[in-house]
Design an enzyme around this catalytic site. Structure first.
Site, PDB file in Angstrom:
ATOM      1  N   LYS A 263       0.622   7.370   8.007  1.00 56.30           N
ATOM      2  CA  LYS A 263       2.022   6.283   7.369  1.00 56.30           C
ATOM      3  C   LYS A 263       1.133   5.525   6.344  1.00 56.30           C
ATOM      4  O   LYS A 263       1.535   5.288   5.209  1.00 56.30           O
ATOM      5  CB  LYS A 263       2.743   5.867   7.739  1.00 56.30           C
ATOM      6  CG  LYS A 263       3.827   5.688   7.057  1.00 56.30           C
ATOM      7  CD  LYS A 263       5.779   4.884   7.667  1.00 56.30           C
ATOM      8  CE  LYS A 263       5.790   3.814   7.460  1.00 56.30           C
ATOM      9  NZ  LYS A 263       5.392   3.656   5.694  1.00 56.30           N
ATOM     10  N   ARG A 264       0.429   5.253   7.115  1.00 56.98           N
ATOM     11  CA  ARG A 264      -0.917   4.036   6.455  1.00 56.98           C
ATOM     12  C   ARG A 264      -1.530   4.323   5.105  1.00 56.98           C
ATOM     13  O   ARG A 264      -1.115   3.283   4.000  1.00 56.98           O
ATOM     14  CB  ARG A 264      -1.521   2.822   7.478  1.00 56.98           C
ATOM     15  CG  ARG A 264      -0.930   1.714   7.561  1.00 56.98           C
ATOM     16  CD  ARG A 264      -1.626   1.022   8.897  1.00 56.98           C
ATOM     17  NE  ARG A 264      -1.352   1.722   9.440  1.00 56.98           N
ATOM     18  CZ  ARG A 264      -2.412   2.351  11.183  1.00 56.98           C
ATOM     19  NH1 ARG A 264      -3.671   1.969  10.153  1.00 56.98           N
ATOM     20  NH2 ARG A 264      -2.007   2.483  12.123  1.00 56.98           N
TER      21      ARG A 264
END
Ligand code: GLU
Length: 505
Positions: A263-264
């Site tokens: 997600k980062r």
């Protein structure tokens, strides 16, 4: 043995938003089911109550509704292999845990969490297995009376799978071939916990795949290390004959650099990793979704289909039906697939071009309304048709390209390069003459204007188009001038031209 009907499943745990990798897993399962006239089942694996997140199940269902991927059976779809939510199947699992215990294939372990921690402190890389279980507190090591006493006193226990060491375990994988792992490296996995009377993922997963008559397990590569254990469980239950075939899909990798997509990466590079926007109920954090970012579901599916598989030709654009026809699970790559989100933008662009203007118009209408503009849907549709080929990634990108269709330029600024360059000392006179010519036209259609203006331009040697654009748009953007003036109509066209003359002189 008679050919079994193909049955595959997507079995997410409702622990948060559905990761985009999970969407690809579901898509491949769906393609596989359809091309084999099989059935696609939706199961919820919610036996880990500590990781349960409210709303996650509904989010996952909504994601597939949006994407247009239907299930044949499962949570919210019904079917005769239910219940399909594992938390509703406790008694079933208890029965099968008992079966393994009675057959001596599993045992009770009474070690407390503190004892296990102490052991891990004491022995580096401690593993609960054939070489260590003799020194632990379990039903294989302790006298039977001692075990009985502890249970009578109400001690909590877990059930562990008794793995026999020294055996090569073969996993028959449709993508990776024969995967061999020696059982000595496996630990005696916990299958059941008395504390919550629930099985762990491994037990529930195998029991359900068996009872739901799953023929092919298609899932992410992160489950490959669990698969030898799963094979051993199938055998311990005596179900080896109906063991599903496995396919462990390639990992999705970061767009840049090494490692798994996270997600980062999405936050860092500005792309969603979830199908829909997700509001984390615990932290309140909002994460972007493909739907809300303006992707078309067809584009998302097409993009995902090609992450880890390709049809062996240059063809990139394909409908879901074509994917069903072309997909071949055995041709998936073993190596991870880079998540090329820029390619995702390209797919969206292509699908916007392919899609009917009438289907796109409502989305653009929403954006217009957000800018306070109410226009009849035919006009919205006409603008989409004139402007969508301007290489837009999203329908929302149309607004800055199209605002002048709906809002007349207020000021005509000479600061604008296009205005400065194209509005010369003759422009005001030329535009006045052009306006007079247009005013005389009864038929203001594109063709009629074009015929009249082209003739006038030819006769007088005028090149009116750029100053005309200045007058109607206020800057150097927009479609063909005749398309624009026909869209605006006679009154609005003349009004804008006269205003430009008045302001710019
Ligand atoms: N519940 C697992 C997951 O969340 C399912 C893995 C499998 O398909 O066996 O991915």
């Amino acid at each position: 043995m008679a050919q079994r009907k193909v049955r595959v499943r997507f079995a997410p745990s409702p622990t948060g938003a559905l990761h985009i990798g999970g969407v690809r897993t579901a898509l491949y399962n769906y393609l596989f089911a359809r091309q084999h006239d099989g059935e696609f089942i939706f199961r919820i694996e919610d036996t880990d109550s500590t990781r349960f997140v409210p709303g996650a199940e509904e989010y996952i269902l909504e994601s597939f509704r949006w994407l247009g991927i239907p299930f044949d059976e499962g949570v919210s779809f019904g079917g005769d292999h239910g219940p399909y939510r594992q938390s509703e199947r406790r008694d079933i699992y208890k029965h099968y845990v008992k079966q393994l215990l009675d057959a001596g294939r599993a045992y009770l372990a009474l070690d407390t969490p503190e004892e296990l921690d102490a052991k891990r402190q004491e022995v580096q890389n401690f593993q609960y297995d054939a070489s260590t279980r003799g020194g632990m507190r379990n039903s294989l090591a302790l006298p039977a009376e001692e075990v009985k006493r502890l249970l009578d006193e109400g001690h909590q226990y877990v059930v562990r799978f008794k793995i026999e060491p020294g055996e090569d375990v073969h996993v028959d994988d449709m993508i990776r071939g024969d995967v061999v792992i020696n059982s000595s490296i496996l630990d005696d996995k916990v299958l059941y916990k008395s504390a919550d009377e629930l099985p762990t993922y491994h037990l529930a997963n195998i029991v359900d795949d068996h009872l739901m008559e799953i023929t092919h397990v298609i899932r992410g590569a992160e489950w490959l290390p669990s698969s030898p254990l799963h094979v051993l469980l199938y055998r311990a239950f005596g179900w080896a004959d109906s063991m599903p075939k496995f396919a462990h899909l390639p990992l999705l990798l970061k767009p840049d650099g090494k490692g798994k997509l996270s997600k980062r990466d999405g936050d860092r590079l500005g792309f969603p990793v979830f199908p829909l926007e997700w509001h984390d109920p615990k932290t309140g954090e909002v994460s972007s979704g493909y739907r809300e970012s303006g992707y078309l579901p067809e584009a998302v599916l097409n993009f995902l289909a090609l992450l880890g598989w390709n049809p062996g030709t240059d063809q990139e654009i394909m409908s879901l039906d074509e994917m069903v026809r072309l997909f071949d699970i055995t041709k998936c790559s073993k190596a991870g697939a880079k998540f090329d989100y820029v390619k995702g933008l390209w797919f969206n662009r292509e699908y916007i071009l392919k899609k009917d203007n009438a289907e796109l118009a409502p989305d653009f209408d929403k954006i217009l309304r957000a800018h306070g503009i109410e226009a009849p849907m035919e006009r919205v549709e006409a603008v989409v048709g004139m402007m969508k080929m301007k290489k837009i990634n999203f329908i929302k990108d149309l607004w800055p390209l199209c605002d002048f269709f709906f809002i007349a330029p207020e000021t005509y600024s000479k600061e604008d390069k296009f205005v400065r360059k194209n509005w010369n000392e003759n422009a005001a006179a030329d535009m006045t003459e052009l306006a007079a010519l247009l005013e005389r036209l009864d038929d203001f259609s594109l063709e009629s204007q074009k015929a009249a203006v082209d003739r006038w331009a030819e006769e007088t040697g005028q090149k009116p188009w750029n100053p005309w654009r200045v007058a109607l748009v206020g800057t150097g953007k927009g479609p063909d001038m005749y398309e624009l003036s026909a869209f605006l109509g006679k009154d609005e066209t003349l009004r804008r031209m006269r205003k430009a003359v008045e302001i710019l002189k």
